[in-house]
Each structure stands twice: as structure tokens, then as C-alpha cells.
Design an enzyme around this catalytic site. Structure first.
Site, mmCIF file in Angstrom:
data_model
loop_
_atom_site.group_PDB
_atom_site.id
_atom_site.type_symbol
_atom_site.label_atom_id
_atom_site.label_comp_id
_atom_site.label_asym_id
_atom_site.label_seq_id
_atom_site.Cartn_x
_atom_site.Cartn_y
_atom_site.Cartn_z
ATOM 1 N N GLU A 116 0.847 -1.208 0.000
ATOM 2 C CA GLU A 116 0.000 0.000 0.000
ATOM 3 C C GLU A 116 0.872 1.243 0.000
ATOM 4 O O GLU A 116 2.095 1.168 0.208
ATOM 5 C CB GLU A 116 -0.945 -0.026 1.212
ATOM 6 N N HIS A 239 -9.343 9.274 1.899
ATOM 7 C CA HIS A 239 -8.902 8.101 1.131
ATOM 8 C C HIS A 239 -9.070 8.420 -0.349
ATOM 9 O O HIS A 239 -10.136 8.892 -0.764
ATOM 10 C CB HIS A 239 -9.723 6.871 1.515
ATOM 11 N N ARG A 285 -1.131 8.878 1.042
ATOM 12 C CA ARG A 285 -2.493 9.318 0.697
ATOM 13 C C ARG A 285 -2.677 10.821 0.588
ATOM 14 O O ARG A 285 -3.528 11.289 -0.170
ATOM 15 C CB ARG A 285 -3.466 8.810 1.749
ATOM 16 N N HIS A 346 -11.761 9.773 5.579
ATOM 17 C CA HIS A 346 -11.519 8.364 5.907
ATOM 18 C C HIS A 346 -11.046 8.155 7.335
ATOM 19 O O HIS A 346 -11.499 7.238 8.016
ATOM 20 C CB HIS A 346 -10.467 7.843 4.925
ATOM 21 N N ARG A 381 -1.331 9.415 8.200
ATOM 22 C CA ARG A 381 -1.182 8.008 8.612
ATOM 23 C C ARG A 381 -0.680 7.141 7.464
ATOM 24 O O ARG A 381 -1.188 7.220 6.346
ATOM 25 C CB ARG A 381 -2.538 7.471 9.085
HETATM 26 P P1 FAD Z 1 -14.085 1.474 15.686
HETATM 27 O O1 FAD Z 1 -13.767 0.179 15.064
HETATM 28 O O2 FAD Z 1 -14.712 2.486 14.825
HETATM 29 O O3 FAD Z 1 -15.031 1.210 16.925
HETATM 30 C C1 FAD Z 1 -15.618 2.282 17.616
HETATM 31 C C2 FAD Z 1 -16.742 1.748 18.465
HETATM 32 O O4 FAD Z 1 -17.179 2.752 19.375
HETATM 33 C C3 FAD Z 1 -17.975 1.334 17.692
HETATM 34 O O5 FAD Z 1 -18.434 0.136 18.246
HETATM 35 C C4 FAD Z 1 -18.964 2.454 17.972
HETATM 36 O O6 FAD Z 1 -20.306 2.079 17.886
HETATM 37 C C5 FAD Z 1 -18.584 2.784 19.392
HETATM 38 N N1 FAD Z 1 -18.989 4.119 19.841
HETATM 39 C C6 FAD Z 1 -18.694 5.315 19.302
HETATM 40 N N2 FAD Z 1 -19.242 6.311 20.026
HETATM 41 C C7 FAD Z 1 -19.898 5.725 21.056
HETATM 42 C C8 FAD Z 1 -20.667 6.207 22.128
HETATM 43 N N3 FAD Z 1 -20.915 7.506 22.298
HETATM 44 N N4 FAD Z 1 -21.210 5.323 22.996
HETATM 45 C C9 FAD Z 1 -21.022 3.994 22.843
HETATM 46 N N5 FAD Z 1 -20.301 3.475 21.825
HETATM 47 C C10 FAD Z 1 -19.738 4.323 20.951
HETATM 48 N N6 FAD Z 1 -7.165 0.626 8.920
HETATM 49 C C11 FAD Z 1 -6.170 -0.249 8.712
HETATM 50 O O7 FAD Z 1 -5.201 -0.291 9.483
HETATM 51 N N7 FAD Z 1 -6.228 -1.103 7.647
HETATM 52 C C12 FAD Z 1 -7.254 -1.109 6.773
HETATM 53 O O8 FAD Z 1 -7.282 -1.919 5.854
HETATM 54 C C13 FAD Z 1 -8.296 -0.179 6.957
HETATM 55 N N8 FAD Z 1 -9.333 -0.103 6.085
HETATM 56 C C14 FAD Z 1 -10.383 0.729 6.360
HETATM 57 C C15 FAD Z 1 -11.497 0.721 5.523
HETATM 58 C C16 FAD Z 1 -12.605 1.488 5.835
HETATM 59 C C17 FAD Z 1 -13.797 1.496 4.919
HETATM 60 C C18 FAD Z 1 -12.596 2.287 7.010
HETATM 61 C C19 FAD Z 1 -13.786 3.114 7.377
HETATM 62 C C20 FAD Z 1 -11.481 2.326 7.827
HETATM 63 C C21 FAD Z 1 -10.371 1.546 7.504
HETATM 64 N N9 FAD Z 1 -9.246 1.544 8.325
HETATM 65 C C22 FAD Z 1 -8.223 0.670 8.081
HETATM 66 C C23 FAD Z 1 -9.221 2.312 9.565
HETATM 67 C C24 FAD Z 1 -9.557 1.378 10.735
HETATM 68 O O9 FAD Z 1 -10.577 0.490 10.349
HETATM 69 C C25 FAD Z 1 -10.029 2.129 11.956
HETATM 70 O O10 FAD Z 1 -9.187 3.211 12.230
HETATM 71 C C26 FAD Z 1 -10.019 1.209 13.179
HETATM 72 O O11 FAD Z 1 -10.785 0.074 12.892
HETATM 73 C C27 FAD Z 1 -10.560 1.933 14.386
HETATM 74 O O12 FAD Z 1 -10.778 1.011 15.404
HETATM 75 P P2 FAD Z 1 -11.388 1.519 16.773
HETATM 76 O O13 FAD Z 1 -11.563 0.308 17.607
HETATM 77 O O14 FAD Z 1 -10.593 2.640 17.275
HETATM 78 O O15 FAD Z 1 -12.803 2.141 16.356
HETATM 79 C C1 SIN Z 2 -7.468 0.418 2.302
HETATM 80 O O1 SIN Z 2 -7.663 -0.782 2.234
HETATM 81 O O2 SIN Z 2 -7.184 1.127 1.324
HETATM 82 C C2 SIN Z 2 -7.586 1.089 3.628
HETATM 83 C C3 SIN Z 2 -6.342 0.909 4.372
HETATM 84 C C4 SIN Z 2 -6.240 1.893 5.506
HETATM 85 O O3 SIN Z 2 -7.105 2.743 5.693
HETATM 86 O O4 SIN Z 2 -5.233 1.810 6.204
#
Ligand code: FAD
Ligand code: SIN
Length: 538
Positions: A116, A239, A285, A346, A381
């Protein structure tokens, strides 16, 4: 108002929250609160995978260098090192939990690694093209089966509870959180010596985003209201490649597709990204998204094309089964023709200031995952570093919280009743919807990939008016889930605009055409406002 006790309170059921919860469960009762279904989170939608040094030909030093270079001078080396070096152990642990990462067909002992933007070599472990789903399902199944973990869905955190807000003297520390139970409509207080914010990102603050609806920046807004320092909020990652289709709701096309040779071309077939960076489609990015934005503006085109039609359908179906099928559903066969794509909001590189153990400036309150600003991402990032950060910091945070929980006794503390207005507004829903749309449009139009002083001033004015309106609603009427989320969305919008206004340079993801140069010294933008109560802290 009911008050409930738990040894550990985790707000959020994504990779960061669940990793922490699973580690904590050996030490007491864990309550994981999730504002919708526990599976609904950014984690679930991750495609590309997890960046981690597992190839003997790779090295920690190279991953660290790539992260620091992409971070545009704002990343902190000690945080980068701790997170990169913590990766292999977390990957091994995930495999013991049943998460399967793709292996090479020629050498089954080796992982099949994706490539990537910004990575100097193949380094991204993946579970097909649904890494996030595999991770989320694996962790959630474990958490739900754990007798010490309760996963409570539809429990929406409203505000954390600092002792300063409830009239206690001494050091300001966090003793729990107020929630709206969306099932009953009642307010609930959870009292705990450990409150972990794992609330994820804030993509919904922009009109077009790859993020699901839950990403409304609640954790950042709550921490800000509690008086914590919030850092580098102007660093919003767009993104480069989301599918352009009216029905696709900004469906992401993974950067891993470019890692397998996809080109970015304009309407005339020109591979324009090389005009901006020698790394072409695999530049970081910030550069790629800006290149696309500039080409779209130059020709007045609503999109550019992602072209991988030189690879055959068999390869694409095997490497990107979900993506390939999704594109077909919208009428695009990736193996036959280029696919229209646009950038969309993103990832939030900034957030609540926390160290790699999740410790924030307030005892008892921790922040992990996308909500936190640990120093890993800096001004931009590196792809696939966020799942890595959430895993490593979620795990470390659990260990730190276990060590420190006795320093924050809560048993004798009485949590006061939640005070709020008591009128039910008949026209509230329409106002909330209107303000919600307006915040997101203002941010998209004025605080997007390319910014200017004038547009930022305009955005600040509009957001301030909307926030005043929300404040009066909030004081007068019964709180609803929509109003809570809108209030948070508008709060993070203001933080982004104010941070962008403070940065008098262009760096990483923040580009201001009135300040196009990069300053010699990189400085964080930190906003910390006077601590007050849940209503007047803003
Ligand atoms: P999240 O997984 O978003 O979890 C947050 C949680 O908090 C959720 O359950 C939500 O409901 C809960 N929440 C929020 N506010 C409240 C509240 N007030 N009360 C109760 N619950 C609440 N990163 C990579 O490293 N590799 C990838 O390939 C990649 N691909 C991606 C593709 C997409 C489409 C997206 C959107 C993101 C991608 N990312 C990727 C980024 C990565 O997925 C996220 O940064 C990461 O998953 C965040 O994890 P987290 O546990 O911090 O938050
Ligand atoms: C992607 O698969 O392009 C998302 C990866 C990332 O957000 O780190």
C-alpha cells in the site's frame, strides 16, 4: 437514574475496545458499551489489512522509517517504535484466537503480503479483502463467550464523569460515564475506576466518507468537554479511491488494488499521479488525494478512474472477491474497464492526547484506537497502521489500567442524577436533520482536501451558529440519540476548523493555499479549553 458498577468500562466495540476488554477480563468484570449493534464500527469495514513486520527480509527499522516519513515530521519516534515493535506478538495472538491471515500459494509458510501507499515493501497482512470483518467477528465472538465480559448494545455514552463536575475537590479524575440506554430511553450512570474511550473515528463530520454512521467523533467531543487536550484535529485523511456511484454510499476501493498494479488515470487516459510524485499511485495518501482533487478541479470532472483492467478476472476474483463483486453490483467489471473513483474523508489522525498505554491527562480515563492521538500518525497516517495501533495500544492499555485502577477509588462516590431539559420537542427531528446535513456540507465545502483562510473563517462562523442552536436544544429538551450525536459532530467540526486555523503552514494532510510552505519546525496543534460542566464546557 440507575447507577451500575463495573471493574472496567470500555466504550466501543471495535478492535481497540475488544482487544482491551479481552485482556482485562482476567482481572475483573468488564462492561463493553456500544451505541448500536456491537459489530457496527470502522473496524468491520477495513479492507487492506494490518501493517506488520513478519517477513524476514523486512525490518522494524524500515517500517519505522516509512511511518515517520509519511507522518510529515509530526510523528513521535518513541510511539512509532513501540507500536511497530509490538505488532508481531499481536498478530500471533490473533491467530490463536482463530483470525486467519492469507498465506502465499507458492510458500505456504509465508504470509501473502499486500502493498500500500507509503510502504517501501510488501508488509500488509490480510484476510482476503475483508480483514476488518474477520477481525471484528473473531474478537466479538471471544468477548461474547467470556463470562467476565458483558457486551451492551444500544448503550450510547453521553459524557464521562470527572470528579470536578460532581463537586469533589482534589485532583480531577474520571469515575465513569453517563449513558443513554437506547432500548429504554433512560439515562444510566456507570461507575468505574477505569473508563476506556475506544469510540473510533469521526468521518461522518464530512458529507462524503468511507466511514459508517457510528463515526461521529463522540469520544473526542466527550474528552474535550471534560477538559482534556485534543491534538492535531486538522489532520483528516481523505482516502483517494472511493467508488463514484450515486447508490454506493462512498464504498471504499482498497489501496491494495493499487498495490497489485492499478493505475490512476484521468478522463484522457493520462496517469496523472506521476506528475505529482515519483511513487505514482503508491505515494502516501495526502499526495494522492490532493493530486486527484487538483485534476478533478482542473478539468471540472466529478471523478477520476482506477484502472486494473490489465489483470484478469480470475486474479481479481481470487485477490479481491468482495470488492470485485461489489463493483459488479454497481455495473463495473474491474477486469474489463476502469472504475470511477473520488476521495472521501476516511481517518482522523488527531484526537485525544494519549500515550501508547492509553493514558490521558485525566487519571481513570484512557483513550485507544482511532480516538487517540498517540504520536504514531503525525500529519498523515501510513496505510494499514491504524489496526496495528488499535491492537497494540488496546493490549497495552489493559495492562496499564490493571496496574493503576487502585489509584482511582470510586466505591464511595455518589454519582448525581443526570440533569437535562424535560420538554419534548415536536419539531426537533427535522431541526436535528437539517443541522446534521449542514455541518457535513460546510465541512466538505470549506474544510476539505485544500483549505484557505477565507473558507476556514466561513466554516467557523457557520459551525458556531449551529452549535449555539444545538446548545439551546440540548438544554431545553429531553436528550435523544440523534441530538447527542449531532452535538458531538458539531463539536469535532469546530475542533477541526480551529486547529486548521491555527496551523499557519501546509504539512501532511493539512494544505492551506494561503500558507503553502512547510515550516522548518513541526509543531502539534493542541486545543484544551477550560474544564466546566457538561453544558458549559463548550
Ligand atoms: P471502531 O472500530 O470504529 O469502533 C468504535 C466503536 O465505538 C464502535 O463500536 C462504535 O459504535 C462505538 N462508539 C462510538 N461512540 C460511542 C458512544 N458515544 N457510545 C457507545 N459506543 C460508541 N485501517 C487499517 O489499518 N487497515 C485497513 O485496511 C483499513 N481499512 C479501512 C477501511 C474502511 C472502509 C474504514 C472506514 C477504515 C479503515 N481503516 C483501516 C481504519 C480502521 O478500520 C479504523 O481506524 C479502526 O478500525 C478503528 O478502530 P477503533 O476500535 O478505534 O474504532
Ligand atoms: C485500504 O484498504 O485502502 C484502507 C487501508 C487503511 O485505511 O489503512
Amino acid at each position: 437514574m440507575q447507577t451500575r458498577d463495573t471493574d472496567f468500562l470500555v466504550i466501543g466495540s471495535g478492535v481497540a475496545g475488544l482487544t482491551a476488554a479481552l485482556r482485562l477480563s482476567a482481572h475483573g468484570k468488564v462492561l463493553v458499551a456500544s451505541k448500536r449493534e456491537a459489530s457496527e464500527c470502522n473496524t468491520r469495514y477495513a479492507q487492506g489489512g494490518i501493517a506488520c513486520v513478519v517477513d524476514p527480509a523486512d525490518s522494524m527499522a524500515e517500517h519505522i522509517t516509512d511511518t515517520l516519513q509519511t507522518g510529515g515530521g509530526l510523528s513521535e519516534e518513541s510511539a512509532v517504535r513501540a507500536i511497530v515493535e509490538g505488532g508481531p506478538e499481536r498478530i500471533a495472538e490473533l491467530e490463536t484466537l482463530g483470525v486467519h491471515f492469507e498465506r502465499s500459494t507458492e510458500h505456504p509458510n509465508d504470509y501473502d503480503l499486500g502493498q500500500e501507499g507509503g510502504h517501501s515493501r510488501r508488509r500488509v497482512l490480510h484476510a482476503g479483502d475483508i480483514t476488518g470483518q474477520a477481525l471484528s467477528e473473531g474478537l466479538l465472538a471471544r468477548a461474547k463467550a467470556d463470562p467476565n465480559i458483558t457486551v451492551a448494545e444500544n448503550l450510547l455514552a453521553i459524557d464521562v464523569i470527572p470528579t470536578g463536575w460532581i463537586g469533589l475537590g482534589g485532583e480531577n479524575r474520571c469515575v465513569g460515564c453517563y449513558f443513554l440506554d437506547k432500548n429504554s430511553g433512560e439515562i444510566l450512570a456507570v461507575r468505574s475506576p477505569v473508563t476506556i474511550l475506544a469510540t473510533g473515528g469521526l468521518g461522518k463530520v464530512y458529507l462524503y466518507t468511507s466511514n459508517p454512521d457510528v463515526a461521529t467523533g463522540d469520544g473526542v467531543a466527550m474528552a474535550w468537554r471534560a477538559g482534556l487536550p485534543i491534538r492535531d484535529m486538522e489532520m483528516i485523511q481523505f482516502h483517494p479511491t472511493c467508488l463514484y456511484h450515486p447508490d454506493a454510499k462512498t464504498f471504499l476501493i482498497s489501496e491494495a488494488v493499487r498495490g497489485e498494479g492499478a493505475k490512476l488515470i484521468d478522463r484522457r487516459g493520462h496517469e496523472f499521479v506521476y506528475d505529482f510524485d515519483d511513487r505514482g499511485p503508491l505515494a502516501p495518501r495526502d499526495i494522492t488525494a490532493r493530486a486527484i482533487d487538483s485534476v478533478m478541479k482542473k478539468y471540472g470532472d466529478p471523478f477520476v478512474y482506477l484502472d486494473i483492467s490489465h489483470r484478469d478476472a480470475e486474479f481479481l476474483q481470487q485477490r479481491f472477491p468482495t470488492l470485485y463483486k461489489a463493483c459488479l453490483k454497481y455495473g463495473f467489471d474491474m477486469a474489463r474497464a476502469p472504475v470511477p473513483v473520488v476521495p472521501a474523508a476516511h481517518y482522523s489522525c488527531g484526537g485525544v492526547v494519549a500515550d501508547v498505554n492509553g493514558c490521558t491527562a485525566m487519571p481513570g480515563l484512557y483513550a485507544v484506537g482511532e480516538v487517540a492521538s498517540t504520536g504514531l500518525h503525525g500529519a498523515n497516517r501510513l496505510a494499514s497502521n491504524s489496526l496495528l495501533e488499535a491492537l497494540v495500544c488496546g493490549h497495552r492499555c489493559a495492562d496499564e489500567a490493571v496496574k493503576r485502577r487502585k489509584e482511582n477509588p470510586v466505591a464511595d462516590i455518589t454519582i448525581p442524577r443526570w440533569e437535562c431539559g424535560d420538554a419534548v420537542s415536536s419539531n426537533e427531528e427535522i431541526v436535528v436533520e437539517h443541522d446534521w446535513n449542514e455541518v457535513r456540507s460546510v465541512m466538505w465545502d470549506y474544510v476539505g482536501i485544500v483549505r484557505s483562510d477565507r473558507r476556514l473563517t466561513r466554516a467557523r462562523r457557520r459551525i458556531r451558529t449551529i452549535r449555539e442552536e444545538i446548545r439551546s436544544y440540548y438544554k431545553e429538551y429531553l436528550v435523544t440519540a440523534d441530538l447527542i450525536e449531532l452535538r458531538n459532530l458539531a463539536a469535532v467540526a469546530e475542533l477541526i476548523v480551529r486547529s486548521a486555523q491555527r496551523r499557519k503552514e501546509s504539512r501532511g494532510l493539512h494544505y492551506n493555499e494561503d500558507w503553502p510552505e512547510t515550516a522548518a519546525h513541526a509543531r502539534h496543534t493542541v486545543i484544551q479549553d477550560r474544564p466546566g460542566g457538561p453544558l458549559d464546557a463548550e
